[in-house]
Design an enzyme around this catalytic site. Structure first.
Site, PDB file in Angstrom:
ATOM      1  N   ASP A 195      -5.375  -9.788  -8.150  1.00 44.78           N
ATOM      2  CA  ASP A 195      -5.678  -8.924  -9.299  1.00 44.78           C
ATOM      3  C   ASP A 195      -4.476  -8.248  -9.955  1.00 44.78           C
ATOM      4  O   ASP A 195      -4.191  -8.439 -11.135  1.00 44.78           O
ATOM      5  CB  ASP A 195      -6.725  -7.869  -8.912  1.00 44.78           C
ATOM      6  CG  ASP A 195      -6.430  -7.156  -7.587  1.00 44.78           C
ATOM      7  OD1 ASP A 195      -5.398  -7.441  -6.967  1.00 44.78           O
ATOM      8  OD2 ASP A 195      -7.241  -6.293  -7.187  1.00 44.78           O
ATOM      9  N   ARG A 219       0.782   3.777  -3.263  1.00 49.02           N
ATOM     10  CA  ARG A 219       0.162   5.089  -3.013  1.00 49.02           C
ATOM     11  C   ARG A 219       1.217   6.168  -2.776  1.00 49.02           C
ATOM     12  O   ARG A 219       1.117   7.271  -3.322  1.00 49.02           O
ATOM     13  CB  ARG A 219      -0.770   5.008  -1.810  1.00 49.02           C
ATOM     14  CG  ARG A 219      -1.876   3.982  -2.000  1.00 49.02           C
ATOM     15  CD  ARG A 219      -2.878   4.018  -0.869  1.00 49.02           C
ATOM     16  NE  ARG A 219      -3.657   2.779  -0.835  1.00 49.02           N
ATOM     17  CZ  ARG A 219      -4.906   2.680  -0.442  1.00 49.02           C
ATOM     18  NH1 ARG A 219      -5.551   3.734  -0.017  1.00 49.02           N
ATOM     19  NH2 ARG A 219      -5.540   1.513  -0.439  1.00 49.02           N
ATOM     20  N   GLU A 263     -12.058   0.848 -10.229  1.00 46.97           N
ATOM     21  CA  GLU A 263     -11.707  -0.062 -11.329  1.00 46.97           C
ATOM     22  C   GLU A 263     -12.575   0.102 -12.579  1.00 46.97           C
ATOM     23  O   GLU A 263     -12.074   0.043 -13.706  1.00 46.97           O
ATOM     24  CB  GLU A 263     -11.741  -1.525 -10.850  1.00 46.97           C
ATOM     25  CG  GLU A 263     -10.615  -1.893  -9.897  1.00 46.97           C
ATOM     26  CD  GLU A 263     -10.795  -1.366  -8.480  1.00 46.97           C
ATOM     27  OE1 GLU A 263     -11.946  -1.002  -8.136  1.00 46.97           O
ATOM     28  OE2 GLU A 263      -9.806  -1.300  -7.722  1.00 46.97           O
ATOM     29  N   THR A 320      -0.858   0.729 -10.276  1.00 43.10           N
ATOM     30  CA  THR A 320      -2.180   0.205  -9.908  1.00 43.10           C
ATOM     31  C   THR A 320      -2.953   1.179  -9.022  1.00 43.10           C
ATOM     32  O   THR A 320      -4.111   0.942  -8.692  1.00 43.10           O
ATOM     33  CB  THR A 320      -2.058  -1.186  -9.249  1.00 43.10           C
ATOM     34  OG1 THR A 320      -3.347  -1.787  -9.154  1.00 43.10           O
ATOM     35  CG2 THR A 320      -1.435  -1.097  -7.865  1.00 43.10           C
ATOM     36  N   GLU A 359       0.829  -1.212   0.000  1.00 45.68           N
ATOM     37  CA  GLU A 359       0.000   0.000   0.000  1.00 45.68           C
ATOM     38  C   GLU A 359       0.862   1.260   0.000  1.00 45.68           C
ATOM     39  O   GLU A 359       0.540   2.241  -0.661  1.00 45.68           O
ATOM     40  CB  GLU A 359      -0.938   0.004   1.214  1.00 45.68           C
ATOM     41  CG  GLU A 359      -1.938  -1.146   1.244  1.00 45.68           C
ATOM     42  CD  GLU A 359      -3.019  -1.044   0.174  1.00 45.68           C
ATOM     43  OE1 GLU A 359      -3.063  -0.036  -0.546  1.00 45.68           O
ATOM     44  OE2 GLU A 359      -3.807  -2.011   0.053  1.00 45.68           O
TER      45      GLU A 359
HETATM   46  C1  DMJ Z   1      -6.291   0.602  -4.923  1.00 40.52           C
HETATM   47  O1  DMJ Z   1      -5.501   0.785  -3.813  1.00 40.52           O
HETATM   48  C2  DMJ Z   1      -5.545  -0.040  -6.043  1.00 40.52           C
HETATM   49  O2  DMJ Z   1      -6.220   0.155  -7.228  1.00 40.52           O
HETATM   50  C3  DMJ Z   1      -5.345  -1.502  -5.818  1.00 40.52           C
HETATM   51  O3  DMJ Z   1      -4.735  -2.120  -6.908  1.00 40.52           O
HETATM   52  C4  DMJ Z   1      -6.674  -2.165  -5.577  1.00 40.52           C
HETATM   53  N1  DMJ Z   1      -7.395  -1.547  -4.545  1.00 40.52           N
HETATM   54  C5  DMJ Z   1      -7.526  -0.116  -4.523  1.00 40.52           C
HETATM   55  C6  DMJ Z   1      -8.708   0.439  -5.263  1.00 40.52           C
HETATM   56  O4  DMJ Z   1      -9.819  -0.313  -5.285  1.00 40.52           O
END
Ligand code: DMJ
Length: 643
Positions: free
Chosen positions: A407, A278, A542, A631, A274
């Site tokens: 995912d 981020r 998403e 992501t 995370e």
């Molecule tokens: C985000 O932190 C990122 O997109 C991660 O890959 C999946 N979860 C959240 C958003 O849903």
């Protein structure tokens, strides 16, 4: 001094234990219970039996499928060999915010082709208003009471008249003819939609600023904040969104906080994945967009503090690091790490390595990918969800999903290949094999309307469960097709995009739940079912992320229309009057969606950014031929091809 004799200890005598130990004790307890049961009246016994049966039925109705009990943080993935890293070169910087905002308010909408495709012959939420579950009504009273006790008086449902403004939800009650579509796209629609996203961002930001400045997440209903890492997560996640949206004032005040307040020299445990996607991702991306060295310095600082996570017997990183002490550890209950988490940090560390010319970063994340590439336990390219940090082997084998905990493994296979200039064949092969694995094992059609969906596999058993998280896949498939991968990937992307849209439109609020189950039996009356425990919406990105990719590559305006509807419904059901947006508990109750009192940082970092990019007609506003999004929606440069 003599050691105490056995007699020094106090001895306790328990009935049943004295003469015969544990087995007799159990027998004694059984007899005693039975006696008590017999002493109850018939009415009392019937009541107890009723409660047990009800609890059993409720348990069955809400029992999570395959992976839900394991559900948690994120996703992940990738692989690659070490490469020759050229000296840092940057794609052209984007214009200054002001300039960009202007250039994004243009006039050339007419150059775009209008979609002539008719609307899907499926339900829309306006037609289904009457279907809210009865259980919801019962829950509602309890939640209202709870909120009133907490002093929440400002919440109400609709804030925006969905019939106002341009296009969108209103016209969904009938199929659109091309004429209808043209009517929905006046010349100024692009400018007004971009402005609507800016307004949404400002509203979210104002809440954050008032009630949670410098903290991780806004709790907009209780007008306070929650702390996860204590690092101003929302502020950092939102930096590049502000830059792209041209919100110069907001960007400058956030930059000042980063310059004067942000320190990583703190005794806090952070989650490696995370904080990488981020914080490290957000800082690197902001550095590239602005050219401001402050963000690179901060990125180097957090990047180096995360490195102890890789000091494990297997070199598969631990999930958590104390960035002040430089000590990493797995979660308290296991020595496993989540697959997606250890394979979705590669884009960021590889870029940090390129910028610093320090090989340790890329080497550490490449090692993870190499090991996972070689491991047994995959099924047709699909990966299990956990890996042990001691022995480097998959655990909990036999469970395969494109949802939580797996995912972004698939997403980062493709994106690392793109980031590195499409040279790493191992990454490409793993990605192509995995997509074939999805088609073979996880792809099914729903009944009655034949929506294509991606389910899950648990020890050979298929479950028609799909997380909203899986809706990253249409965008990733489309990105692959744009980069020369098979055209049928784009066909599948379009089919899945339709399904993800239906996950919104078939709900009474027009917002998707966290998880859906698809009906597959002939004679089903509806395609999508939602369990009580899955009805929440966390403001996730998403679907709008995939809409952005689909629109960029096809220029079909229907994807913009779908995103516009979603934005309107976020405004209608999740916007909190005093500032901020809140995740909600129940997408099936438009009268009272039940706020959860939390605005996730990805709403600003991802959801609003992708909506803005979706409504922009400018393919150069973060060109997908120059940047690859991590992501968490932070664009990083595609590396220049070595001469
Ligand atoms: C985000 O932190 C990122 O997109 C991660 O890959 C999946 N979860 C959240 C958003 O849903």
């Amino acid at each position: 001094m003599q050691p105490p004799s056995r007699q020094d200890y106090v001895s306790l005598s328990l009935p049943g234990l004295e003469s015969g130990g544990y087995n007799n004790s159990k027998q004694w307890r059984r007899q005693s219970c039975w006696r008590k049961w017999k002493q109850l009246s018939r009415l009392q016994r019937s009541l107890i039996l009723c409660i047990v049966v009800l609890l059993f039925i409720f348990g069955l109705a809400t029992y999570p499928t395959v992976t839900e009990h394991l559900r948690g943080l994120g996703d992940g993935e990738q692989d690659t060999d070490s490469k020759d890293i050229p000296g840092p070169t940057f794609p052209p910087l984007l214009p200054e915010p002001d300039k960009m905002a202007q250039s994004a308010l243009p006039e050339q909408t007419s150059q775009r082709k209008l979609s002539t495709e008719s609307r899907p012959v499926l339900h829309n939420h306006l037609q289904r208003r009457g279907n809210a579950s009865e259980v919801v009504a019962e829950n509602k009273a309890a939640v209202v009471k709870e909120d009133l006790e907490e002093g929440v008086t400002g919440w109400h449902g609709p804030l925006v008249d969905t019939n106002q403004a341009t296009g969108g939800a209103k016209s969904k009650e009938k199929d659109d003819s091309p004429d209808d579509q043209e009517a929905k796209l006046p010349q100024d629609s692009e400018a007004s939609r971009l402005e609507e996203v800016r307004q949404a961002f400002r509203h979210a930001w104002n809440g954050y600023k008032q009630f949670s400045w410098g903290h991780d997440e806004l709790r907009p209903i209780s007008k306070t904040y929650s702390e996860w890492f204590g690092l101003g997560l929302t502020l950092i996640d939102a930096l590049d969104t502000m830059w792209l949206l041209g919100l110069k004032e907001e960007f400058e005040e956030a930059r000042a906080w980063v310059a004067t307040e942000l320190t990583f020299d703190k005794n806090v445990d952070v989650n490696l994945f995370e904080s990488t996607i981020r914080i490290l991702g957000g800082l690197l991306s902001t550095y590239h967009l602005t050219g401001d060295a402050l963000f690179l310095d901060k990125a180097k600082d957090i990047g180096s503090r995360l490195m102890p996570a890789f000091n494990t017997p297997s070199k598969i990183p631990y999930s958590d690091v104390n960035i002040g002490k430089g000590i990493a550890h797995p979660p308290r209950w296991t020595s496993d790490s989540t697959l997606s988490e250890v394979t979705s940090i590669q884009l960021e560390f590889r870029e940090l390595g390129r910028l610093t010319q320090d090989p340790q970063y890329e080497a550490a994340v490449d090692e993870v990918m190499k090991q996972i590439h070689k491991l047994d336990g995959k099924q047709d390219g699909l990966v299990p969800m956990f890996i042990n940090t001691n022995n480097g082997q998959f655990t909990h084998q036999g469970v395969y999903t494109l949802g939580a905990r797996a995912d972004s493994y698939y997403e980062y296979l493709l994106k690392q290949w793109i980031q590195g200039g499409k040279k790493d064949h191992q990454l490409l092969e793993d990605y192509l094999q995995a997509i074939e694995g999805v088609k073979k094992n996880l792809l099914q059609k729903s009944s009655p309307h034949g929506l294509t969906f991606v389910g899950e596999l648990s020890h050979g058993q298929f479950s028609p469960k799909m997380d909203h998280l899986v809706c990253f896949l249409p965008g990733t498939l489309a990105l692959g097709a744009h980069n020369g991968l098979p055209a049928d990937h784009m066909d599948l992307a379009k089919e899945l995009m339709e399904t993800c849209y239906q996950m919104y439109v078939q709900m009474e609020t027009g917002l998707s739940p966290e998880i859906v189950h698809f009906n597959m039996h002939e004679g089903s009356t509806r395609d999508i079912e939602v369990k009580l425990a899955d009805r929440h919406n966390l403001l996730r990105p998403e679907t709008v992320e995939s809409l952005f990719y689909l629109y960029r590559f096809t220029e079909d305006h229907k994807y913009q229309e779908w995103g516009w509807e979603i934005l309107q419904n976020f405004n209608k059901y999740t916007k909190v009057p005093s500032g901020g947006y809140t995740s909600i508990n129940n997408v099936r109750d438009p009268e009272y969606p039940s706020p959860r009192d939390k605005m996730e940082s990805f709403f600003l970092g991802e959801t609003l950014k992708y909506l803005y990019l979706l409504f922009s007609h400018d393919p150069d506003l973060v060109s997908l031929d120059q940047y690859v999004f991590n992501t968490e929606a932070h664009p990083l440069p595609i590396w220049p091809t070595a001469a």
